[in-house]
Write an enzyme that holds these catalytic residues in place. Structure first.
Site, mmCIF file in Angstrom:
data_model
loop_
_atom_site.group_PDB
_atom_site.id
_atom_site.type_symbol
_atom_site.label_atom_id
_atom_site.label_comp_id
_atom_site.label_asym_id
_atom_site.label_seq_id
_atom_site.Cartn_x
_atom_site.Cartn_y
_atom_site.Cartn_z
ATOM 1 N N GLU A 34 0.821 -1.206 0.000
ATOM 2 C CA GLU A 34 0.000 0.000 0.000
ATOM 3 C C GLU A 34 0.858 1.260 0.000
ATOM 4 O O GLU A 34 0.601 2.221 -0.740
ATOM 5 C CB GLU A 34 -0.918 0.027 1.231
ATOM 6 C CG GLU A 34 -1.718 -1.237 1.445
ATOM 7 C CD GLU A 34 -1.014 -2.219 2.368
ATOM 8 O OE1 GLU A 34 0.136 -2.592 2.075
ATOM 9 O OE2 GLU A 34 -1.621 -2.616 3.381
ATOM 10 N N VAL A 50 15.754 -38.573 3.054
ATOM 11 C CA VAL A 50 15.273 -37.292 3.570
ATOM 12 C C VAL A 50 13.810 -37.088 3.188
ATOM 13 O O VAL A 50 12.973 -36.719 4.020
ATOM 14 C CB VAL A 50 16.136 -36.131 3.036
ATOM 15 C CG1 VAL A 50 15.553 -34.786 3.458
ATOM 16 C CG2 VAL A 50 17.567 -36.263 3.541
#
Length: 357
Positions: A46, A287
């Site tokens: 903004e 993993v």
């Protein structure tokens, strides 16, 4: 609002730990300013738009993808800036899930007499900031498991060779994913086997390198690996001292663990505290498997190549997995796209019903 969404997306992979925010200011049906949040510490969307109007926009309507903040962080409250600018109306894509905001921005604007409308293109606004919303609400980064796979789910051939599973178009898209991620993670075995750079290489030298993260519970990684400089290397508190890693520019981060393995939840919490909102995991199979079994994998991004390897190849999820199909990890919100001869599949990981195991 669609213009504001497009503006916000320009900061993908660059705004963390803040959200991506875009803003468009209009008056009498004409756009008079546009802005977006470029990166943390700089003006929010903004204010970036208001700055183009010398912070004055009397009677204007402001379209913004996220509720204006009402607190002071690195920058001042956007709600106060909008009030001071004299705007008449604010249209928000979504309310801010951050407890420090949580409707406070909208309340402050309405108290000042500004008309506020919320929920415009809310689904699109939430999708834009999926990683940040997850980060704010869970205290962990959004974890995406990324892999190039054969059609029978193999990362590499029996001898470990993985060059190249996927085609050139898929590899380019993989670098786009790196460009958009805050951090990229691999296990120590992947570093030892492939010696990856873990950098972003887009055409014309473009792209942002994500923060490199290496999972090495026992701290056995060789110091001259290409991924070591600048990396955060996660090890258990019991791992030996390795000063040569620090000399090469790495930081060893010690967290709780067991049997030489890092506690993955503790690792993700540390990453969040360091401002990582999105984590791209590029392997290896152990993993990937550990993260999904621990319920810590949020999304997958899989490049499926028209190749077959067989049972001796390296699996995408190198863990035993459930005994029954009813307990399989289900993907939701699945999308597919052709990339040359490959198929790119993305989706969110839904946790299985353990009672059916």
């Amino acid at each position: 609002m669609r213009q504001a969404l497009g503006l916000a997306a320009r900061a993908r992979g660059r705004a963390a730990p803040n959200p991506m925010v875009g803003s468009v200011i209009a008056r009498n049906g004409k756009v008079i300013a546009r802005g977006y949040h470029h990166r943390a510490g700089e003006a929010h969307g903004e204010v970036d738009a208001l700055q183009k109007l010398d912070m004055r926009a009397p009677g204007a309507t402001v379209y913004v993808t996220l509720e204006p903040c009402n607190h002071t962080g690195r920058t001042g409250p956007c709600s106060e800036a909008l009030i001071a600018a004299g705007v008449k109306r604010v249209v928000c894509g979504m309310l801010d899930p951050n407890p420090r905001v949580a409707g406070g921005g909208v309340e402050r604007l309405r108290a000042a007499g500004i008309v506020v409308e919320t929920g415009v293109l809310e689904a699109e606004c939430r999708a834009l900031n999926e990683a940040w919303i997850h980060f704010i609400t869970t205290g962990r980064p959004l974890v995406t498991l990324k892999a190039a796979l054969t059609l029978d789910g193999r990362l590499a051939a029996r001898g470990g060779d993985s060059r190249w599973v996927s085609g050139e178009e898929s590899r380019l898209e993989a670098h786009r994913l790196r460009d958009q991620a805050d951090a990229i993670l691999v296990g120590a075995r992947t570093v030892e086997k492939d010696d990856p750079q873990l950098t972003t290489r887009l055409p014309n030298g473009k792209g942002k390198d994500p923060q490199r993260v290496i999972l090495d519970g026992k701290l056995s990684l060789r110091a001259n690996a290409k991924a070591v400089p600048g990396a955060w290397i996660f090890a258990t508190k019991e791992a030996p001292e390795r000063p040569e890693l620090s000399l090469r520019g790495a930081e060893v981060v010690r967290v709780r663990g067991k049997d030489g393995r890092v506690d993955l939840r503790a690792m993700l919490e540390v990453l969040a505290k360091r401002g990582i909102t999105s984590l791209l995991v590029e392997g290896g199979g152990e993993v990937h498997g550990q993260l999904i079994e621990a319920g810590l994998a949020d999304r997958v991004a899989l490049f499926l190549a028209p190749k077959l390897i067989g049972a001796g190849g390296v699996p995408f999820l190198n863990v035993p997995g459930p005994q029954k199909m009813a307990s399989a990890f289900q993907l939701t919100g699945v999308s597919t796209r052709r990339l040359g001869d490959d198929i790119f599949v993305t989706g969110a990981v839904a946790q299985p019903d353990r009672n059916k195991a």
